[in-house]
Design a protein around this motif. Sequence first.
Motif, PDB file in Angstrom:
ATOM      1  N   LEU A 133       0.827  -1.204   0.000  1.00  0.00           N
ATOM      2  CA  LEU A 133       0.000   0.000   0.000  1.00  0.00           C
ATOM      3  C   LEU A 133       0.863   1.256   0.000  1.00  0.00           C
ATOM      4  O   LEU A 133       0.553   2.236  -0.682  1.00  0.00           O
ATOM      5  CB  LEU A 133      -0.942   0.003   1.209  1.00  0.00           C
ATOM      6  CG  LEU A 133      -2.085  -0.999   1.169  1.00  0.00           C
ATOM      7  CD1 LEU A 133      -2.789  -1.039   2.516  1.00  0.00           C
ATOM      8  CD2 LEU A 133      -3.063  -0.671   0.058  1.00  0.00           C
ATOM      9  N   ASN A 134       1.943   1.224   0.758  1.00  0.00           N
ATOM     10  CA  ASN A 134       2.862   2.355   0.799  1.00  0.00           C
ATOM     11  C   ASN A 134       3.472   2.613  -0.582  1.00  0.00           C
ATOM     12  O   ASN A 134       3.534   3.752  -1.039  1.00  0.00           O
ATOM     13  CB  ASN A 134       3.958   2.110   1.838  1.00  0.00           C
ATOM     14  CG  ASN A 134       4.824   3.317   2.047  1.00  0.00           C
ATOM     15  OD1 ASN A 134       4.330   4.430   2.161  1.00  0.00           O
ATOM     16  ND2 ASN A 134       6.125   3.102   2.101  1.00  0.00           N
ATOM     17  N   TYR A 193       0.825   4.046  -2.848  1.00  0.00           N
ATOM     18  CA  TYR A 193       0.539   5.435  -2.479  1.00  0.00           C
ATOM     19  C   TYR A 193       1.649   6.378  -2.940  1.00  0.00           C
ATOM     20  O   TYR A 193       1.391   7.426  -3.519  1.00  0.00           O
ATOM     21  CB  TYR A 193       0.347   5.519  -0.962  1.00  0.00           C
ATOM     22  CG  TYR A 193      -0.034   6.887  -0.483  1.00  0.00           C
ATOM     23  CD1 TYR A 193      -1.332   7.354  -0.638  1.00  0.00           C
ATOM     24  CD2 TYR A 193       0.890   7.718   0.130  1.00  0.00           C
ATOM     25  CE1 TYR A 193      -1.694   8.612  -0.197  1.00  0.00           C
ATOM     26  CE2 TYR A 193       0.540   8.974   0.572  1.00  0.00           C
ATOM     27  CZ  TYR A 193      -0.755   9.419   0.404  1.00  0.00           C
ATOM     28  OH  TYR A 193      -1.103  10.672   0.828  1.00  0.00           O
ATOM     29  N   SER A 210       2.085   6.229  -7.176  1.00  0.00           N
ATOM     30  CA  SER A 210       0.988   6.394  -8.127  1.00  0.00           C
ATOM     31  C   SER A 210       0.942   7.847  -8.613  1.00  0.00           C
ATOM     32  O   SER A 210       1.138   8.787  -7.849  1.00  0.00           O
ATOM     33  CB  SER A 210      -0.335   5.998  -7.490  1.00  0.00           C
ATOM     34  OG  SER A 210      -0.644   6.858  -6.433  1.00  0.00           O
ATOM     35  N   GLN A 222      -5.497   7.179  -5.965  1.00  0.00           N
ATOM     36  CA  GLN A 222      -5.820   5.758  -5.790  1.00  0.00           C
ATOM     37  C   GLN A 222      -6.862   5.634  -4.683  1.00  0.00           C
ATOM     38  O   GLN A 222      -6.528   5.473  -3.513  1.00  0.00           O
ATOM     39  CB  GLN A 222      -4.560   4.966  -5.442  1.00  0.00           C
ATOM     40  CG  GLN A 222      -3.490   4.997  -6.486  1.00  0.00           C
ATOM     41  CD  GLN A 222      -3.872   4.163  -7.697  1.00  0.00           C
ATOM     42  OE1 GLN A 222      -4.464   3.108  -7.572  1.00  0.00           O
ATOM     43  NE2 GLN A 222      -3.532   4.659  -8.868  1.00  0.00           N
ATOM     44  N   GLU A 223      -8.127   5.694  -5.057  1.00  0.00           N
ATOM     45  CA  GLU A 223      -9.199   5.700  -4.067  1.00  0.00           C
ATOM     46  C   GLU A 223      -9.186   4.458  -3.180  1.00  0.00           C
ATOM     47  O   GLU A 223      -9.345   4.564  -1.962  1.00  0.00           O
ATOM     48  CB  GLU A 223     -10.559   5.821  -4.756  1.00  0.00           C
ATOM     49  CG  GLU A 223     -11.704   5.953  -3.787  1.00  0.00           C
ATOM     50  CD  GLU A 223     -13.033   6.209  -4.472  1.00  0.00           C
ATOM     51  OE1 GLU A 223     -14.043   6.095  -3.779  1.00  0.00           O
ATOM     52  OE2 GLU A 223     -13.048   6.515  -5.677  1.00  0.00           O
ATOM     53  N   VAL A 253      -6.680   2.545  -2.355  1.00  0.00           N
ATOM     54  CA  VAL A 253      -5.531   2.610  -1.443  1.00  0.00           C
ATOM     55  C   VAL A 253      -5.832   3.575  -0.303  1.00  0.00           C
ATOM     56  O   VAL A 253      -5.606   3.257   0.876  1.00  0.00           O
ATOM     57  CB  VAL A 253      -4.247   3.015  -2.199  1.00  0.00           C
ATOM     58  CG1 VAL A 253      -3.096   3.241  -1.238  1.00  0.00           C
ATOM     59  CG2 VAL A 253      -3.888   1.970  -3.245  1.00  0.00           C
ATOM     60  N   GLU A 254      -6.354   4.731  -0.652  1.00  0.00           N
ATOM     61  CA  GLU A 254      -6.695   5.733   0.372  1.00  0.00           C
ATOM     62  C   GLU A 254      -7.730   5.173   1.354  1.00  0.00           C
ATOM     63  O   GLU A 254      -7.594   5.332   2.559  1.00  0.00           O
ATOM     64  CB  GLU A 254      -7.246   7.003  -0.295  1.00  0.00           C
ATOM     65  CG  GLU A 254      -6.275   7.686  -1.216  1.00  0.00           C
ATOM     66  CD  GLU A 254      -5.492   8.782  -0.553  1.00  0.00           C
ATOM     67  OE1 GLU A 254      -5.900   9.252   0.522  1.00  0.00           O
ATOM     68  OE2 GLU A 254      -4.465   9.172  -1.121  1.00  0.00           O
ATOM     69  N   ILE A 257      -6.119   2.551   3.716  1.00  0.00           N
ATOM     70  CA  ILE A 257      -5.271   3.190   4.725  1.00  0.00           C
ATOM     71  C   ILE A 257      -6.116   3.906   5.771  1.00  0.00           C
ATOM     72  O   ILE A 257      -5.905   3.760   6.979  1.00  0.00           O
ATOM     73  CB  ILE A 257      -4.271   4.158   4.062  1.00  0.00           C
ATOM     74  CG1 ILE A 257      -3.259   3.364   3.225  1.00  0.00           C
ATOM     75  CG2 ILE A 257      -3.553   5.015   5.113  1.00  0.00           C
ATOM     76  CD1 ILE A 257      -2.383   4.218   2.333  1.00  0.00           C
TER      77      ILE A 257
END
Length: 88
Positions: free
Chosen positions: A47-48, A51, A54, A58-59, A61-62, A65
């Motif tokens: 995910l890091n 994030y 990208s 990135q909806e 991913v956001e 998190i």
Amino acid sequence: MSKLNKLRPKTFFEELAIDEHLREYIDTNETILKRYKSDITFRNEMLNLLYIHSKDFQEDVEKTILTEISEALSYFSDNTQQWNKNSQ
């Protein structure tokens, strides 16, 4: 970014993230997807990378998190409320 991070070689996953193919790789590789779902440390690392590298928003991913942060804060809040009640 620290000087050491700039000097270290990029990982395979980091290269995929830079090329915007990491999400696709995770979703299509059964072994990686299983690890992504079961290994929290690995998922957070992916995910890091998604994030950081990208180019577009990135909806998913956001949301992931923010959901994890929300759950951690709720857990903290619930436990501190119980402690505050016991200390009064």
